[in-house]
Each structure stands twice: as C-alpha cells, then as structure tokens.
Design a protein around this motif. Structure first.
Motif, PDB file in Angstrom:
ATOM      1  N   THR A   1       0.836  -1.198   0.000  1.00 49.56           N
ATOM      2  CA  THR A   1       0.000   0.000   0.000  1.00 49.56           C
ATOM      3  C   THR A   1       0.869   1.245   0.000  1.00 49.56           C
ATOM      4  N   VAL A   2       0.519   2.177  -0.867  1.00 44.78           N
ATOM      5  CA  VAL A   2       1.173   3.480  -0.919  1.00 44.78           C
ATOM      6  C   VAL A   2       0.095   4.559  -0.870  1.00 44.78           C
ATOM      7  N   LEU A   3       0.510   5.773  -0.538  1.00 41.67           N
ATOM      8  CA  LEU A   3      -0.356   6.932  -0.683  1.00 41.67           C
ATOM      9  C   LEU A   3      -0.023   7.575  -2.023  1.00 41.67           C
ATOM     10  N   VAL A   4      -0.988   7.584  -2.927  1.00 43.09           N
ATOM     11  CA  VAL A   4      -0.794   8.198  -4.237  1.00 43.09           C
ATOM     12  C   VAL A   4      -1.104   9.691  -4.125  1.00 43.09           C
ATOM     13  N   VAL A   5      -0.168  10.515  -4.569  1.00 43.47           N
ATOM     14  CA  VAL A   5      -0.327  11.969  -4.479  1.00 43.47           C
ATOM     15  C   VAL A   5      -0.042  12.564  -5.857  1.00 43.47           C
ATOM     16  N   ASP A   6      -1.093  12.985  -6.540  1.00 42.03           N
ATOM     17  CA  ASP A   6      -0.950  13.651  -7.831  1.00 42.03           C
ATOM     18  C   ASP A   6      -0.849  15.151  -7.615  1.00 42.03           C
ATOM     19  N   PHE A   7       0.075  15.796  -8.312  1.00 38.51           N
ATOM     20  CA  PHE A   7       0.252  17.241  -8.140  1.00 38.51           C
ATOM     21  C   PHE A   7       0.598  17.905  -9.466  1.00 38.51           C
ATOM     22  N   PHE A   8       0.197  19.162  -9.576  1.00 40.59           N
ATOM     23  CA  PHE A   8       0.462  19.924 -10.791  1.00 40.59           C
ATOM     24  C   PHE A   8       1.960  19.967 -11.093  1.00 40.59           C
ATOM     25  N   LYS A   9       2.305  19.888 -12.365  1.00 39.48           N
ATOM     26  CA  LYS A   9       3.686  20.103 -12.768  1.00 39.48           C
ATOM     27  C   LYS A   9       4.061  21.550 -12.486  1.00 39.48           C
ATOM     28  N   THR A  10       5.148  21.714 -11.757  1.00 38.42           N
ATOM     29  CA  THR A  10       5.517  23.053 -11.297  1.00 38.42           C
ATOM     30  C   THR A  10       6.285  23.852 -12.340  1.00 38.42           C
ATOM     31  N   ASP A  11       6.662  23.215 -13.450  1.00 36.44           N
ATOM     32  CA  ASP A  11       7.388  23.934 -14.499  1.00 36.44           C
ATOM     33  C   ASP A  11       6.454  24.426 -15.600  1.00 36.44           C
ATOM     34  N   LYS A  12       5.143  24.262 -15.402  1.00 38.10           N
ATOM     35  CA  LYS A  12       4.166  24.724 -16.386  1.00 38.10           C
ATOM     36  C   LYS A  12       3.317  25.836 -15.773  1.00 38.10           C
ATOM     37  N   PRO A  13       2.847  26.786 -16.577  1.00 40.16           N
ATOM     38  CA  PRO A  13       1.975  27.849 -16.049  1.00 40.16           C
ATOM     39  C   PRO A  13       0.725  27.252 -15.410  1.00 40.16           C
ATOM     40  N   ARG A  14       0.314  27.802 -14.280  1.00 41.91           N
ATOM     41  CA  ARG A  14      -0.825  27.249 -13.556  1.00 41.91           C
ATOM     42  C   ARG A  14      -2.104  27.299 -14.406  1.00 41.91           C
ATOM     43  N   GLU A  15      -2.307  28.372 -15.163  1.00 46.34           N
ATOM     44  CA  GLU A  15      -3.502  28.471 -15.984  1.00 46.34           C
ATOM     45  C   GLU A  15      -3.563  27.330 -16.995  1.00 46.34           C
ATOM     46  N   GLU A  16      -2.406  26.942 -17.527  1.00 48.19           N
ATOM     47  CA  GLU A  16      -2.348  25.882 -18.534  1.00 48.19           C
ATOM     48  C   GLU A  16      -2.720  24.530 -17.927  1.00 48.19           C
ATOM     49  N   VAL A  17      -2.159  24.204 -16.756  1.00 48.22           N
ATOM     50  CA  VAL A  17      -2.424  22.886 -16.175  1.00 48.22           C
ATOM     51  C   VAL A  17      -3.862  22.789 -15.655  1.00 48.22           C
ATOM     52  N   ILE A  18      -4.415  23.890 -15.165  1.00 43.08           N
ATOM     53  CA  ILE A  18      -5.819  23.881 -14.722  1.00 43.08           C
ATOM     54  C   ILE A  18      -6.737  23.609 -15.905  1.00 43.08           C
ATOM     55  N   LYS A  19      -6.462  24.224 -17.048  1.00 39.90           N
ATOM     56  CA  LYS A  19      -7.284  24.020 -18.242  1.00 39.90           C
ATOM     57  C   LYS A  19      -7.224  22.563 -18.696  1.00 39.90           C
ATOM     58  N   ILE A  20      -6.032  21.980 -18.689  1.00 35.67           N
ATOM     59  CA  ILE A  20      -5.886  20.572 -19.086  1.00 35.67           C
ATOM     60  C   ILE A  20      -6.661  19.674 -18.136  1.00 35.67           C
ATOM     61  N   GLU A  21      -6.543  19.943 -16.841  1.00 30.50           N
ATOM     62  CA  GLU A  21      -7.249  19.131 -15.855  1.00 30.50           C
ATOM     63  C   GLU A  21      -8.754  19.199 -16.079  1.00 30.50           C
ATOM     64  N   GLN A  22      -9.284  20.375 -16.281  1.00 29.61           N
ATOM     65  CA  GLN A  22     -10.727  20.537 -16.466  1.00 29.61           C
ATOM     66  C   GLN A  22     -11.214  19.781 -17.694  1.00 29.61           C
ATOM     67  N   GLU A  23     -10.454  19.845 -18.775  1.00 30.20           N
ATOM     68  CA  GLU A  23     -10.864  19.157 -19.995  1.00 30.20           C
ATOM     69  C   GLU A  23     -10.801  17.642 -19.830  1.00 30.20           C
ATOM     70  N   LEU A  24      -9.748  17.148 -19.196  1.00 27.03           N
ATOM     71  CA  LEU A  24      -9.608  15.711 -18.992  1.00 27.03           C
ATOM     72  C   LEU A  24     -10.696  15.174 -18.074  1.00 27.03           C
ATOM     73  N   VAL A  25     -10.942  15.876 -16.979  1.00 33.45           N
ATOM     74  CA  VAL A  25     -11.952  15.419 -16.023  1.00 33.45           C
ATOM     75  C   VAL A  25     -13.327  15.400 -16.668  1.00 33.45           C
ATOM     76  N   SER A  26     -13.647  16.405 -17.447  1.00 33.52           N
ATOM     77  CA  SER A  26     -14.939  16.452 -18.127  1.00 33.52           C
ATOM     78  C   SER A  26     -15.120  15.242 -19.034  1.00 33.52           C
ATOM     79  N   ASP A  27     -14.102  14.940 -19.816  1.00 34.05           N
ATOM     80  CA  ASP A  27     -14.176  13.784 -20.724  1.00 34.05           C
ATOM     81  C   ASP A  27     -14.288  12.477 -19.944  1.00 34.05           C
ATOM     82  N   ARG A  28     -13.513  12.349 -18.879  1.00 30.07           N
ATOM     83  CA  ARG A  28     -13.491  11.091 -18.130  1.00 30.07           C
ATOM     84  C   ARG A  28     -14.790  10.850 -17.380  1.00 30.07           C
ATOM     85  N   LEU A  29     -15.386  11.902 -16.868  1.00 31.80           N
ATOM     86  CA  LEU A  29     -16.646  11.727 -16.146  1.00 31.80           C
ATOM     87  C   LEU A  29     -17.785  11.380 -17.091  1.00 31.80           C
TER      88      LEU A  29
END
Length: 264
Positions: free
Chosen positions: A200-228
């Motif tokens: 057992t491990v604790l899985v911790v997903d986190f934003f890539k820190t070398d990318k602009p925050r606006e860019e990674v938030i947009k990617i997350e929103q699009e991926l989550v929408s498709d996956r749901l």
C-alpha cells in the motif's frame, strides 16, 4: 545510488511533499486502523464511493488493485461528489456525500489535515490523494496515465520485502516505506507485486511546477470532463487515453533493446 531522469523525478524538487513524508507513519496508522476497525458496510461504502474505478487499465490474472481516497481534483471527496452530481444507485436511500465526509473525518483526520495545510501553503498544488493497494500476485499490463499536467508521487506505507516494482522504460523501480517515488506517468509503465503480501502506498498527484498554472488547470478541467462522461466513477483519475498505443509498446521495447545493446 538512486538515479533520476525525465520520468523518474527527484522528490527533493517538490518540497511541498515534505509534510506528507514527515507524517507517513501517522498516515499509515490511519489506514491500518480503518482496515481493522471499520464495519463491513463502511469498508464496502469506501471502496464503492471513495475509490476511483477504471475500465481501461488491465491486469494479468485475477489479482486486483484497490484504491480509495480523500481528495480528487483539489476537492475533498464529498465536495467532489456534490460538484459533479455523481449518483450511486445502490446507495439511493443514503446521503452519499454526507456519509463520505463522515468517514473521511472519522478515520483520516491527520491525512486530511496535512493535505489541507500543504495545499493552503502551496496554492492547491496537490490534486488527488488516495491509498493504492496492490494485492498479492498483481501484474498490471503496459499502459500510460495520460496526465500531461501533473506528476504522480507514491509515498510508501506498507511495502513488504520482495519483488514489488514499477517497470518503466528500461528501469525497474522499487517503493520504500516512508519515502516518495515520483514519476511522470505519461511514459509507458507496468507495475507488479510478485509477493504473497499486500503493498500500500499513498498516491499523491500534483500539478507540474514547471508549467503555467492556468495551462495545467485548463488541461485538468478538460480531462476530467471527458473522463466523467465516459465513467463518472473514475473520479476523473482514469480515462480512455490511458490505453497503451502501438507507439508506446515500441518505445518500451526500444528502451529495453538499447539496454541490451549497451550490455553486449
């Protein structure tokens, strides 16, 4: 000596993981207490509701991967359920969100506190937090996790001795209790547990820190929408893009071939 590269990342690059690592024993104790003291109905509810389900990542044989967590896309599990209006027909007589909140608060207060404090101090950089258990004999087929916006950290909680490893490109990486392994999961990989014990491990997903925050938030929103839309019970973690493509197998095979060439 541990080596790092473009897919096996040095945890020291991400100091916001330190507080979780410092509290790894308390987090492990909460996990083991829950497994030992929760009722059968509570255990079933947690795995039905608080765990991401996938339809794309396959295993060899019958051994399974079990997961459940407290945070998804930066929201506590109960708020995530409410926000996306996820319905659970088998629990239609219950307030699922309230039940999830109650179980999270009762069994995982320390984990919740550490995650909240870390995100408060680091602009909500942590997106998903969940326990991942490899059952004995688990062998996951080659796949990718299409998350170009984030990296995945694994904090070792219960890691028995033996052949429990992540095969990624030409490396075979091992988990260790109390330590983080951080990977870029966009590379093809296949983990396994060739022992008679659970890992057992604790899985911790986190934003890539070398990318602009606006860019990674947009990617997350699009991926989550498709996956749901594809599978609401994935909790936005898994999706059809996780299937390994022909070029992934070529990349994986080529990496091993290059290692053989060097050895020869």
């Amino acid at each position: 000596m541990t080596t790092f590269n473009e897919y096996h990342l040095d945890p020291k690059q991400f100091p916001f993981l330190d507080k979780l690592q410092e509290n790894w024993q308390a987090i492990r104790d909460e996990f083991t207490y829950f497994n030992s003291n929760a009722s059968e109905s509570e255990l079933q509810f947690v795995f039905d509701v608080m765990g991401p389900k996938n339809k794309t990542i396959k295993t060899k044989g019958n051994s399974k991967y079990k997961a459940f967590g407290v945070l998804f896309q930066g929201m506590p599990i109960e708020k995530y359920i409410q926000f996306h209006q996820i319905e659970y027909p088998q629990y239609e007589s219950e307030d699922v969100s309230a039940k999830a909140q109650e179980l999270r608060a009762r069994y995982f207060p320390k984990l919740t506190q550490v995650v909240e404090e870390t995100n408060l101090d680091n602009d909500n950089v942590i997106r998903n937090v969940y326990f991942g258990t490899f059952m004995p004999g688990l062998d996951v087929k080659l796949h990718v996790n299409y998350n170009p916006h984030m990296n995945r950290g694994y904090l070792g909680l219960i890691v028995p001795p033996g052949d429990i490893a992540m095969k990624i490109c030409h490396d075979k990486l091992y988990w260790h209790e109390g330590e983080f392994m951080v990977l870029d999961h966009s590379y093809p990989h296949c983990p396994h547990n060739y022992t008679d014990y659970e890992r057992t491990v604790l899985v911790v997903d986190f934003f890539k820190t070398d990318k602009p925050r606006e860019e990674v938030i947009k990617i997350e929103q699009e991926l989550v929408s498709d996956r749901l839309q594809e599978n609401p019970y994935s909790l936005g973690i898994f999706g059809k893009n996780d299937k390994a493509k022909e070029e992934d197998f070529i990349t994986y095979g080529l990496s091993h071939q290059l290692e053989w060439d060097k050895a020869m």
